[in-house]
Every structure is written in C-alpha cells, then in structure tokens.
Design a protein around this motif. Structure first.
Motif, PDB file in Angstrom:
ATOM      1  N   ALA A   1       0.843  -1.191   0.000  1.00 53.51           N
ATOM      2  CA  ALA A   1       0.000   0.000   0.000  1.00 53.51           C
ATOM      3  C   ALA A   1       0.876   1.238   0.000  1.00 53.51           C
ATOM      4  CB  ALA A   1      -0.899   0.011   1.239  1.00 53.51           C
ATOM      5  N   LEU A   2       0.525   2.199  -0.846  1.00 48.68           N
ATOM      6  CA  LEU A   2       1.189   3.506  -0.917  1.00 48.68           C
ATOM      7  C   LEU A   2       0.083   4.508  -0.583  1.00 48.68           C
ATOM      8  CD1 LEU A   2       3.974   4.744  -1.856  1.00 48.68           C
ATOM      9  CD2 LEU A   2       3.037   4.747  -4.164  1.00 48.68           C
ATOM     10  N   VAL A   3       0.253   5.239   0.511  1.00 49.66           N
ATOM     11  CA  VAL A   3      -0.863   6.012   1.079  1.00 49.66           C
ATOM     12  C   VAL A   3      -0.430   7.454   1.359  1.00 49.66           C
ATOM     13  CG1 VAL A   3      -2.467   6.112   3.059  1.00 49.66           C
ATOM     14  CG2 VAL A   3      -1.789   3.893   2.108  1.00 49.66           C
ATOM     15  N   ASP A   4      -1.359   8.399   1.196  1.00 47.94           N
ATOM     16  CA  ASP A   4      -1.016   9.790   1.484  1.00 47.94           C
ATOM     17  C   ASP A   4      -1.447  10.184   2.892  1.00 47.94           C
ATOM     18  OD1 ASP A   4      -3.675  11.344  -0.542  1.00 47.94           O
ATOM     19  OD2 ASP A   4      -3.739  10.522   1.492  1.00 47.94           O
TER      20      ASP A   4
ATOM     21  N   SER B   1      -1.705   0.318  -4.885  1.00 46.43           N
ATOM     22  CA  SER B   1      -1.672  -0.860  -4.035  1.00 46.43           C
ATOM     23  C   SER B   1      -1.687  -2.118  -4.885  1.00 46.43           C
ATOM     24  CB  SER B   1      -2.854  -0.882  -3.067  1.00 46.43           C
ATOM     25  OG  SER B   1      -4.045  -1.240  -3.744  1.00 46.43           O
ATOM     26  N   ALA B   2      -1.425  -3.227  -4.231  1.00 53.47           N
ATOM     27  CA  ALA B   2      -1.586  -4.548  -4.841  1.00 53.47           C
ATOM     28  C   ALA B   2      -1.981  -5.486  -3.719  1.00 53.47           C
ATOM     29  CB  ALA B   2      -0.296  -5.020  -5.500  1.00 53.47           C
ATOM     30  N   GLY B   3      -2.793  -6.431  -4.033  1.00 54.78           N
ATOM     31  CA  GLY B   3      -3.153  -7.455  -3.059  1.00 54.78           C
ATOM     32  C   GLY B   3      -4.024  -6.943  -1.919  1.00 54.78           C
ATOM     33  N   ASP B   4      -4.090  -7.763  -0.879  1.00 51.70           N
ATOM     34  CA  ASP B   4      -4.953  -7.490   0.279  1.00 51.70           C
ATOM     35  C   ASP B   4      -4.226  -6.588   1.270  1.00 51.70           C
ATOM     36  OD1 ASP B   4      -6.853  -9.689   2.531  1.00 51.70           O
ATOM     37  OD2 ASP B   4      -6.581  -7.521   2.504  1.00 51.70           O
ATOM     38  N   ILE B   5      -4.664  -5.332   1.355  1.00 47.61           N
ATOM     39  CA  ILE B   5      -4.006  -4.372   2.247  1.00 47.61           C
ATOM     40  C   ILE B   5      -4.843  -4.099   3.489  1.00 47.61           C
ATOM     41  CG2 ILE B   5      -2.684  -3.327   0.374  1.00 47.61           C
ATOM     42  CD1 ILE B   5      -4.679  -0.973   0.424  1.00 47.61           C
ATOM     43  N   ALA B   6      -5.902  -4.911   3.661  1.00 50.79           N
ATOM     44  CA  ALA B   6      -6.802  -4.732   4.806  1.00 50.79           C
ATOM     45  C   ALA B   6      -6.635  -5.791   5.884  1.00 50.79           C
ATOM     46  CB  ALA B   6      -8.255  -4.734   4.317  1.00 50.79           C
TER      47      ALA B   6
END
Lengths: 333, 333
Positions: A24-27, A35-40
């Motif tokens: 995840a790349l987040v601001d 993002s890729a895949g399951d980031i939750a």
C-alpha cells in the motif's frame, strides 16, 4: 482471493519460484495512491515500525536528556548487523542511562550477516545481547525507562510502561485498536501487533506530512526518520538493503525492513507512506518489491531516480563459480 | 489457478506467513496416489534427484572398481553440510580416482549450517571446493570419468559425457525430453532440467518397484537409495532434515532435499515415489510438507509411524530468549 505474484525467481528461461504479496502507498489523508493485493488484513510489521516504537524516546524528552544525535536515534530504530560499530554505539547509549548490556532483555544471537559472524568467530569472540539486531531499539527503551524514573526490569513485557507507550503510539498512528487477538511475541520478546498494511502506510504518511497527528508527535517521527536517512548504516549495516535504498536517494527515501518479508517507509517529498508484505516471508522478495514500489512512486516526478530504484528491483543470481544462473526480480506492473 | 496453501507460519493466534506448493505421490505404474496443486508444470528438482545423476556411477562399474560402499554412495547423492567427515570422505573418493580437490569444478562456499561454518572460522580455516555441499556428487562424476578413460576437465559441461549420461538417466526415469528450453545452470555449475513433479515422483517409484525400468538401472537406483538410507548423515549432516526423516524410519523412507523448496523421495515398502515443490522456494516449508506427505502415505498402514511423521510436520518457533512465539506447520488436509 490470493495475492498476486509480485516477485519472480528465474533460472535459465524458466521461472523457478514465485513470491506473492501486497503493498500500500498512502497519502497523509489516508487515500490509497497505489496498491496490490490485500491491504486490509492484519499483518505483523515486525521491525519495520521501529520508528513508531521509538517515538516515546523523543516525546518523553529522554533522547534530548541523554544527548542522542542522528547516530543514536538511527540505532534506536535499527535492525543492525551486529558489526563492532553497532555494538559499541548500543553500549554507549546504555552507558548514558547508567546501564550496560546486562540490562538488555532481547536475547542473544550470532550476527545474521555471515561475514560479520565469521569475523567475530575468527577473533575468538561470542555474541552478547549487544550484538542482537534489536539492541539499539532496546537501548532506546531502557534509556526512556531510566529517564522516566521507572524500574527498567521487565521492560519487554506488554504491561510495562515502555511497551504501553509504544503500543499507544502505534495505535494512534495506525488508527487501529491493538488487542490481545492481534498480539504476538516478537523475536526480541516485546509484543508485536498486527494491523493492515494500509494502516501502517498511513501512519508513516501522517508523520511526514503532519496530517492527522499531533504536532509534537509528527515532529518526533520526522526527527527519527531524518536520523535514519542521515545515518543509514547505523539503522542496518554494511551492504544491507536498507542502507542501499536510502543511499540511492539521500534524504528522500526512508525504508525499513521487517522480518517475514515486510518493509515500511516513507517518501517525505511526496507526503507518502508505504507498507508491504511478502506472503511467504521471503526477504529476497521484499527487497525486490520495495525497490519497485519506490520506483513506482517516483516515476511521474523523477524518471532518472525511478530508473535507479527499478534497477534495484532486479538482482542477478550467480552460482558458486560466479556464473549468472538467473535473477530475482519484481514483476513489472 | 494458484497452488494451495500447504504450510502456515503462526505467531500468537494469527497466521503470519503462508507457503503455497504442490506434491505428487506416485506408484510404479505412474498412477497418482495422492497430490496437491499443479504437478504437471516443469519444476527444477535441483539436488533432490542426485540419485538419478549418480546412476551412471553404478552402471559404468566405476563404483565397484573404486570399492565404494554405502558411505561413498551416500555422499555421491549428498547435499552435505561440509563437516570434517564429509570433506574427508569426498577427498578419499577422489583419491581412489587418482584425483584431489583441485579437480572439482563445483565452486566453493562456506558451509550452510552456521555452527559448522563458525567452527571452521574459529579454527582459522577457509572452505575449499571439498566443502561445497555437492562435492560428493562431483567426486562421483569425476571417478566415473576416470573409470571411463575420459578427460575429466570440463565435466560440469552439458556436452561432457558425464552430464550426457546423467541427463539420459533423468530422461529415462522421468519419461520426459529434457531440451534446452527446460535447462538451467545449477549452483554447482552442472545443468539442471525442469520436469513435472509427477514425473520425478514416478521416476523414484520405478526405481523402488523395478516397474518401467531396465533391471540393471532399477538395481543401481535401489543400491543408491539403500546406501542413503543406511548412511543418512553422509547424505546430509548433523541435525539436518533428511537425516531426521530417514532416522525416523530406518530403511523405510528415502527423502532428499533440493534447493528452492524441493523434496523427492521414495517409500520402498509401498512402491511409491514422491516429489514436492514450495512455490516460493522456502526450505522451512518443504521440510514441513515432506513430513506431512510421508505421514499421509503411511497413514493407512502404520498409524504409529504416520503419527511420528505428522509430528515432524509441525515445528515450534522460539525467539532469542527461547520463548515459544509460534509454529511452522503443514496445513492438515
């Protein structure tokens, strides 16, 4: 729903092995930029969030009371290689707090880097707790306890004020509740809490932007991140991935590895935080993926620097006669 | 279609990391008795098929000419730990052929097992090619070349008679054509050929049953397998997984590890061969899965022995203070 293949290992013309994972790349506002895949789903960040765990070292005033500069603060966030300089610096930090290596409760292990371990053995040495890759972090914990007038004994325990402060910082930065159901014991015996990759990434973005975080905390986090970027060897070691990544773009990239295929970090110029996990825990894959994620983040703004990181995302594999046999490479997306 | 999760790594109550993979358990006729995942796609077997590569050592008469017994034959199929006994035995085999370690073309590396490497360093030693985990296999190759009156120089090359004989044996046992499109270079510089897990498993089943293989070849394979089962330390090393697996059921289980998460083997009493691959190459996972596969094969016939292997399929993880933090375990199926 399985995570995508993010890294391939080739031999000849074939793909020999594959690694799946997510990032995840987040601001600063918490928006997911890429993002890729399951980031939750909950992920143990392991050492990748040592900056969060070191925030109380700054906030309590302990770092200033003991005169810690960039080198010490970087070591307080380190998974260091146990080279002589790391060992000496950890001992010096403890001495500032009136302690020595005997106070450490992280346990003892041979340096993970083979040449470092062999060098120690050749000299007839044995590792002490100071050689433990987490000894700098633990020195930071101990000095904070001393500064606060707390009994440092048992400082690795979940109920000790040291760990309670670290947990509170992680909860605040990730915006998650970290209960017993997501708690495990880390290699160095402190608690480790699982949370989504998205949340860890957001936490780093908060620190570098100042958004969604108290001013004092943001300043503390930035001071730690800047120390790591200024002193990357202290945070890692000779030839280590974190050192290479940060030296490729001094002052512009913060990247920290965690066991079981994790990386977290930040790109302060862009106000972004990132977090990634390789499903199977493979470090060769997390090191390829982190370079690719950083390259992706830089691509629109600085193509030459992005190229540099994309190059780091692919590593030639050579055999015992130094013949090229294949590669470990992030899958282009 | 992705392979199933076959091994989990836990920390506290959570699954921290997962490993996907596949396996095939095959009888002498080539029927798949049990399997998981994709057993048809090409996989590099790496060291797991050293028995196939050593068949010419027997068939040419070289093994008998040089008086090789179980220990030497086991080392000829070994990925050994580079302990002093392994090094001495490899040197002794070469000496029988009038050669020494200087003839080896496998390259040189520090023993993979940390205590073994540290011990060598403490004694002021440096590894030679004899310490290479493949030195026994290469000693077998060299002695075969000498016996055949061939120039041993370049014996690692695909066109050298030594590698041509090895390739022919693998093609025959797996029933596959091994062309350049499935050829890679192994760590020790010989060619390695990818083929389906099902085919490698069938090859081992052919050897232990005598089905679908010439009588002389079957006898050669069984002689090698029996040598490995009789001398498991020579084939691996102190505390190694292969040693443990074979010592758990002496004379009844043959199991050989290969780099990048591979195992091949056989259960002679049952006329079965097996082959498995962990997608990401993780050895901690292949070691858990192979125990589970053997346990599964034994379950209907010898529940107590099956229980023993199921227990080996789960390994407690402890941290640097020896506190239990989690486990690596094959997923029950």
């Amino acid at each position: 729903m399985e995570n995508p293949v993010v890294v391939e290992v080739t031999r000849g013309d074939l793909v020999e092995s594959v690694h799946r994972g997510g990032f995840a790349l987040v601001d600063g506002a918490g928006a997911v930029v890429a993002s890729a895949g399951d980031i939750a789903r909950p992920v143990f960040p392991r050492s990748a969030i040592k900056v969060f765990q070191a925030i109380p070292l700054i906030e309590t005033g302990a770092a200033d009371a003991f005169g810690f500069g960039d080198r010490e603060l970087s070591l307080a966030c380190a998974s260091h290689s146990g080279e002589e300089g790391h060992v000496a610096l950890a001992a010096a930090m403890l001495a500032k707090g009136g302690l020595d290596g005997g106070a450490l409760e992280c346990g003892c292990h041979w340096p993970f880097d083979l040449p470092v371990a062999l060098d120690l053995a050749r000299r007839g040495g044995e590792p002490t707790a100071l050689h433990n890759n987490c000894s700098g972090k633990h020195a930071g914990f101990l000095c904070t306890a001393v500064h606060q007038g707390e009994d440092p004994g048992g400082y690795v325990g979940a109920d000790h004020p040291v760990q309670q402060r670290a947990k509170a910082a992680i909860e605040d930065l990730t915006g998650t509740d970290l209960g017993a159901d997501v708690c495990g014991t880390d290699g160095c015996s402190i608690p480790t809490y699982a949370a989504p990759l998205k949340s860890f990434a957001h936490g780093f973005a908060k620190l570098v932007t100042g958004e969604g975080v108290a001013a004092e905390r943001g300043a503390a986090g930035r001071r730690l991140i800047e120390a790591c970027m200024a002193a990357p060897w202290e945070m890692s070691g000779t030839g280590r991935a974190c050192e290479k990544l940060m030296q490729a773009a001094p002052g512009r990239v913060f990247a920290k590895t965690g066991a079981e295929g994790v990386f977290c970090g930040a790109l302060p110029d862009f106000g972004l935080g990132f977090a990634l996990k390789i499903d199977d825990g493979g470090t060769r894959a997390s090191e390829a993926l982190v370079a690719a994620v950083i390259g992706k983040a830089l691509r629109g703004d600085d193509a030459a620097l992005a190229d540099k990181f994309d190059a780091l995302a692919s590593k030639t594999l050579r055999n015992w006669k130094k013949i090229t046999v294949g590669a470990v490479r992030a899958v282009p997306r």
